[in-house]
Scaffold this motif. Structure first.
Motif, mmCIF file in Angstrom:
data_model
loop_
_atom_site.group_PDB
_atom_site.id
_atom_site.type_symbol
_atom_site.label_atom_id
_atom_site.label_comp_id
_atom_site.label_asym_id
_atom_site.label_seq_id
_atom_site.Cartn_x
_atom_site.Cartn_y
_atom_site.Cartn_z
ATOM 1 N N LEU A 170 0.824 -1.200 0.000
ATOM 2 C CA LEU A 170 0.000 0.000 0.000
ATOM 3 C C LEU A 170 0.863 1.256 0.000
ATOM 4 C CD1 LEU A 170 -2.708 -0.684 2.764
ATOM 5 C CD2 LEU A 170 -2.936 -0.984 0.288
ATOM 6 N N VAL A 171 0.297 2.323 -0.539
ATOM 7 C CA VAL A 171 0.740 3.689 -0.243
ATOM 8 C C VAL A 171 -0.441 4.365 0.431
ATOM 9 C CG1 VAL A 171 1.420 5.926 -1.175
ATOM 10 C CG2 VAL A 171 2.364 3.833 -2.173
ATOM 11 N N HIS A 172 -0.202 4.996 1.581
ATOM 12 C CA HIS A 172 -1.296 5.677 2.278
ATOM 13 C C HIS A 172 -1.061 7.179 2.239
ATOM 14 C CE1 HIS A 172 -4.778 6.108 4.765
ATOM 15 N NE2 HIS A 172 -4.113 6.837 5.646
ATOM 16 N N VAL A 173 -2.146 7.919 1.921
ATOM 17 C CA VAL A 173 -2.074 9.375 1.749
ATOM 18 C C VAL A 173 -3.004 10.038 2.758
ATOM 19 C CG1 VAL A 173 -2.371 11.294 0.134
ATOM 20 C CG2 VAL A 173 -1.715 9.026 -0.735
ATOM 21 N N SER A 174 -2.468 10.999 3.506
ATOM 22 C CA SER A 174 -3.289 11.688 4.496
ATOM 23 C C SER A 174 -2.718 13.069 4.794
ATOM 24 C CB SER A 174 -3.357 10.888 5.800
ATOM 25 O OG SER A 174 -4.099 11.586 6.781
ATOM 26 N N ALA A 175 -3.614 13.960 5.208
ATOM 27 C CA ALA A 175 -3.199 15.281 5.694
ATOM 28 C C ALA A 175 -3.013 15.284 7.202
ATOM 29 C CB ALA A 175 -4.245 16.329 5.302
ATOM 30 N N SER A 176 -3.126 14.116 7.843
ATOM 31 C CA SER A 176 -3.074 14.068 9.306
ATOM 32 C C SER A 176 -2.090 13.030 9.834
ATOM 33 C CB SER A 176 -4.462 13.765 9.883
ATOM 34 O OG SER A 176 -4.392 13.649 11.286
ATOM 35 N N PRO A 177 -0.913 13.476 10.307
ATOM 36 C CA PRO A 177 -0.064 12.553 11.051
ATOM 37 C C PRO A 177 -0.783 11.990 12.281
ATOM 38 C CG PRO A 177 1.200 14.483 10.389
ATOM 39 C CD PRO A 177 -0.236 14.775 10.059
ATOM 40 N N MET A 178 -1.577 12.818 12.946
ATOM 41 C CA MET A 178 -2.215 12.414 14.195
ATOM 42 C C MET A 178 -3.220 11.280 13.984
ATOM 43 S SD MET A 178 -4.211 14.832 16.958
ATOM 44 C CE MET A 178 -5.339 15.497 15.727
ATOM 45 N N TYR A 179 -4.090 11.419 13.013
ATOM 46 C CA TYR A 179 -5.131 10.413 12.787
ATOM 47 C C TYR A 179 -4.643 9.226 11.965
ATOM 48 C CZ TYR A 179 -9.278 12.883 14.565
ATOM 49 O OH TYR A 179 -10.233 13.475 15.372
ATOM 50 N N ASP A 180 -3.698 9.445 11.055
ATOM 51 C CA ASP A 180 -3.374 8.411 10.066
ATOM 52 C C ASP A 180 -1.923 7.961 10.037
ATOM 53 O OD1 ASP A 180 -5.577 8.048 7.521
ATOM 54 O OD2 ASP A 180 -5.949 9.669 8.920
ATOM 55 N N LEU A 181 -1.015 8.928 9.854
ATOM 56 C CA LEU A 181 0.341 8.552 9.455
ATOM 57 C C LEU A 181 1.139 7.909 10.579
ATOM 58 C CD1 LEU A 181 0.966 11.645 7.178
ATOM 59 C CD2 LEU A 181 0.482 9.295 6.451
ATOM 60 N N ARG A 182 0.874 8.294 11.832
ATOM 61 C CA ARG A 182 1.537 7.608 12.950
ATOM 62 C C ARG A 182 1.122 6.141 12.989
ATOM 63 N NH1 ARG A 182 -0.005 11.926 17.687
ATOM 64 N NH2 ARG A 182 0.930 13.799 16.742
ATOM 65 N N SER A 183 -0.187 5.899 12.871
ATOM 66 C CA SER A 183 -0.688 4.514 12.920
ATOM 67 C C SER A 183 -0.176 3.712 11.734
ATOM 68 C CB SER A 183 -2.217 4.517 12.924
ATOM 69 O OG SER A 183 -2.709 5.196 14.064
ATOM 70 N N ALA A 184 -0.183 4.328 10.554
ATOM 71 C CA ALA A 184 0.329 3.646 9.364
ATOM 72 C C ALA A 184 1.794 3.250 9.549
ATOM 73 C CB ALA A 184 0.176 4.545 8.141
ATOM 74 N N ALA A 185 2.586 4.160 10.108
ATOM 75 C CA ALA A 185 4.002 3.856 10.360
ATOM 76 C C ALA A 185 4.148 2.734 11.373
ATOM 77 C CB ALA A 185 4.724 5.115 10.841
ATOM 78 N N ASN A 186 3.349 2.781 12.438
ATOM 79 C CA ASN A 186 3.432 1.748 13.473
ATOM 80 C C ASN A 186 3.111 0.365 12.935
ATOM 81 O OD1 ASN A 186 4.184 3.456 15.552
ATOM 82 N ND2 ASN A 186 2.079 3.909 16.167
ATOM 83 N N LEU A 187 2.260 0.309 11.914
ATOM 84 C CA LEU A 187 1.866 -0.992 11.356
ATOM 85 C C LEU A 187 2.694 -1.379 10.133
ATOM 86 C CD1 LEU A 187 -2.008 -0.964 11.794
ATOM 87 C CD2 LEU A 187 -0.340 -2.389 12.976
ATOM 88 N N GLY A 188 3.741 -0.644 9.857
ATOM 89 C CA GLY A 188 4.694 -1.062 8.828
ATOM 90 C C GLY A 188 4.383 -0.593 7.424
ATOM 91 N N ILE A 189 3.490 0.407 7.265
ATOM 92 C CA ILE A 189 3.273 0.978 5.938
ATOM 93 C C ILE A 189 4.427 1.935 5.663
ATOM 94 C CG2 ILE A 189 1.759 2.331 4.448
ATOM 95 C CD1 ILE A 189 -0.611 1.372 6.104
#
Length: 226
Positions: A170-189
């Motif tokens: 996957l590539v995940h796109v978001s304007a929010s580190p708080m809601y999305d990108l931290r969790s995505a990073a934690n899960l290995g995206i």
């Protein structure tokens, strides 16, 4: 700048990333003169904090997230809470449209890779907002379907299972580190894009590509600018 491997899907946060999430404007309009100018900014900031707090517990419909956050913020600033006003704010959500350039960029990107939405909206709102984007999405995944809101990791885990993919696909796109990108990073995206819309701070250590113009998104996938 760009990605080495073509992903199976590009997943998007929707509200605030693609859709102009105008909840502060809606609250101001609905409350009108009942929201004094001297406390308005504080009230809206507190509402935002309570919304994310309400999203991190047991799942509840989004109209309850809006209502509970407004109720708690009202209590904190000494404002009378009215349930009908919270419902009126919630009911405005499906009328919101995309940021400039979003529809064009999504349609261009869809030529190269399938697009998916993962949103904290309820299912009915998610469908209507996705239609407002006027772009081809393979799948629209709502919080109601997931039984959880981002930033909960369960939301992303549900997405992996639903799409039948690993984080590397996957590539995940978001304007929010708080809601999305931290969790995505934690899960290995590993492959992430921060669409910086100026309402959160850059958290570059999360390892994403940062863009400020949605037209740059297809370029990350090797597509030429129009």
């Amino acid at each position: 700048m760009g990605f080495d491997v073509k992903p199976k899907f590009v997943t998007f946060d929707m509200n605030g990333t693609l859709i102009k999430f105008s909840i502060n404007d809606a609250i101001r309009e609905v409350l009108g003169d009942r929201l004094p100018a001297e406390i308005a900014d504080d009230y809206l900031q507190i509402c935002k904090a309570y919304r994310i707090d309400e999203c991190t517990g047991a799942y509840q419909p989004f109209h309850q997230v809006v209502a509970r956050s407004m109720e708690r913020a009202s209590r904190k600033v000494g404002l009378e809470y009215r349930e009908g006003e919270a419902r009126a704010v919630y009911e405005r959500i499906p009328t919101w449209g995309p940021y400039p350039g979003v529809t064009e960029a999504l349609n261009r990107l869809a030529e190269a890779v399938p697009l998916v939405i993962i949103t904290n909206s309820d299912t009915a709102h998610a469908v209507r907002l996705a239609e407002n984007l006027k772009a081809p999405f393979e799948v629209v995944i709502s919080a109601e379907e997931m039984g959880a809101y981002k930033p909960r990791l369960r939301a992303f885990e549900y997405t992996f299972d639903k799409l039948g993919v690993t984080p590397a696909e996957l590539v995940h796109v978001s304007a929010s580190p708080m809601y999305d990108l931290r969790s995505a990073a934690n899960l290995g995206i590993k492959n992430k894009v921060y669409m910086d819309r100026g309402f959160e701070h850059d958290e570059h250590w999360l390892g994403y590509e940062r863009i400020t113009d949605i037209a740059d998104l297809p370029v990350l996938f090797g597509l030429p600018r129009p």
